[in-house]
Design a protein around this motif. Sequence first.
Motif, PDB file in Angstrom:
ATOM      1  N   LEU A  26      54.708  75.619  51.972  1.00 38.13           N
ATOM      2  CA  LEU A  26      53.529  75.673  51.106  1.00 38.13           C
ATOM      3  C   LEU A  26      53.083  77.102  50.838  1.00 38.13           C
ATOM      4  O   LEU A  26      52.479  77.385  49.792  1.00 38.13           O
ATOM      5  CB  LEU A  26      52.379  74.870  51.720  1.00 38.13           C
ATOM      6  CG  LEU A  26      52.616  73.369  51.930  1.00 38.13           C
ATOM      7  CD1 LEU A  26      51.335  72.686  52.378  1.00 38.13           C
ATOM      8  CD2 LEU A  26      53.156  72.701  50.668  1.00 38.13           C
ATOM      9  N   VAL A  31      52.748  74.415  45.262  1.00 34.32           N
ATOM     10  CA  VAL A  31      53.105  73.011  45.485  1.00 34.32           C
ATOM     11  C   VAL A  31      51.875  72.179  45.139  1.00 34.32           C
ATOM     12  O   VAL A  31      50.779  72.455  45.621  1.00 34.32           O
ATOM     13  CB  VAL A  31      53.536  72.755  46.943  1.00 34.32           C
ATOM     14  CG1 VAL A  31      53.776  71.273  47.188  1.00 34.32           C
ATOM     15  CG2 VAL A  31      54.782  73.563  47.291  1.00 34.32           C
ATOM     16  N   PHE A  34      52.003  66.750  48.441  1.00 34.68           N
ATOM     17  CA  PHE A  34      52.903  66.507  49.562  1.00 34.68           C
ATOM     18  C   PHE A  34      52.812  65.036  49.924  1.00 34.68           C
ATOM     19  O   PHE A  34      51.725  64.494  50.124  1.00 34.68           O
ATOM     20  CB  PHE A  34      52.501  67.355  50.773  1.00 34.68           C
ATOM     21  CG  PHE A  34      53.240  67.018  52.035  1.00 34.68           C
ATOM     22  CD1 PHE A  34      54.548  67.451  52.222  1.00 34.68           C
ATOM     23  CD2 PHE A  34      52.637  66.274  53.040  1.00 34.68           C
ATOM     24  CE1 PHE A  34      55.244  67.130  53.387  1.00 34.68           C
ATOM     25  CE2 PHE A  34      53.320  65.952  54.212  1.00 34.68           C
ATOM     26  CZ  PHE A  34      54.628  66.387  54.376  1.00 34.68           C
ATOM     27  N   CYS A  57      47.860  70.819  54.493  1.00 38.77           N
ATOM     28  CA  CYS A  57      47.739  70.597  53.045  1.00 38.77           C
ATOM     29  C   CYS A  57      46.314  70.873  52.567  1.00 38.77           C
ATOM     30  O   CYS A  57      46.103  71.533  51.535  1.00 38.77           O
ATOM     31  CB  CYS A  57      48.149  69.170  52.691  1.00 38.77           C
ATOM     32  SG  CYS A  57      49.915  68.850  52.870  1.00 38.77           S
ATOM     33  N   ARG A  60      45.330  74.364  51.958  1.00 38.12           N
ATOM     34  CA  ARG A  60      45.999  75.011  50.817  1.00 38.12           C
ATOM     35  C   ARG A  60      45.756  74.263  49.511  1.00 38.12           C
ATOM     36  O   ARG A  60      46.408  74.527  48.511  1.00 38.12           O
ATOM     37  CB  ARG A  60      47.501  75.128  51.116  1.00 38.12           C
ATOM     38  CG  ARG A  60      47.782  76.142  52.206  1.00 38.12           C
ATOM     39  CD  ARG A  60      49.112  75.907  52.898  1.00 38.12           C
ATOM     40  NE  ARG A  60      49.318  76.905  53.950  1.00 38.12           N
ATOM     41  CZ  ARG A  60      48.765  76.843  55.158  1.00 38.12           C
ATOM     42  NH1 ARG A  60      47.980  75.825  55.489  1.00 38.12           N
ATOM     43  NH2 ARG A  60      48.999  77.790  56.045  1.00 38.12           N
ATOM     44  N   VAL A  62      46.506  71.298  48.629  1.00 38.52           N
ATOM     45  CA  VAL A  62      47.668  70.495  48.221  1.00 38.52           C
ATOM     46  C   VAL A  62      47.323  69.028  48.453  1.00 38.52           C
ATOM     47  O   VAL A  62      46.895  68.656  49.553  1.00 38.52           O
ATOM     48  CB  VAL A  62      48.919  70.891  49.040  1.00 38.52           C
ATOM     49  CG1 VAL A  62      50.090  69.960  48.740  1.00 38.52           C
ATOM     50  CG2 VAL A  62      49.292  72.344  48.757  1.00 38.52           C
TER      51      VAL A  62
END
Length: 204
Positions: A26, A31, A34, A57, A60, A62
């Motif tokens: 990542l 990205v 996930f 995740c 970040r 995500v």
Amino acid sequence: MSDCQLYLISPLDVAGAYPDRLTRALDAGPVAAFQFRVKGFDEHEAARLADPLQRICADRDVAFIVNDSISLAKRLGADGVHLGQGDGDVGEARQRLGRDAQIGVTCHDSRHLAMEAGEAGADYVAFGVFYPTTTKQTEHVATPDLLTWWQELFEIPCVAIGGITPENAAPLVEAGADFLAVSHAVWGGDEAAAVKAFAAILKG
């Protein structure tokens, strides 16, 4: 060239040092999502395995999507769920996970299944497989023109999945994929290098 984004799918083994590998992946490039995809664990153990990955995740920004299990997605407060054709329906997922959940549906190579998923309120549809894959048994093979057809008719994003690598991704991006779902191409080698290679293609 495109607004296509990377959608990472976990390997089946996410124990041990895997959280460190996810962090490396990542941090290597953009990205969008996930997908937590493990098999053969009870929900309690799956939730334990998911916990560090979900935090990585979230830190970040995500999206954390759970494969197959509406109940696990609900338990984790995940960002969404990805449903295969036998994993429950979009309406049930929406009712249990709420209107903000991202709900995706596997549609194989079927225009009919994709239209049904869209009408049911899916947030994205996934087509594939496009290339030979070792991640799961191949029963349906899709062609890039399916992505183009979908893009011309529908607003709902489409995901391309199945054997996608940095070397063969370009035709799918050009055909109109909104997301490339990849697993072995990243986790089968150096995950950071692979994410960087995909990022270079997606920048066009």
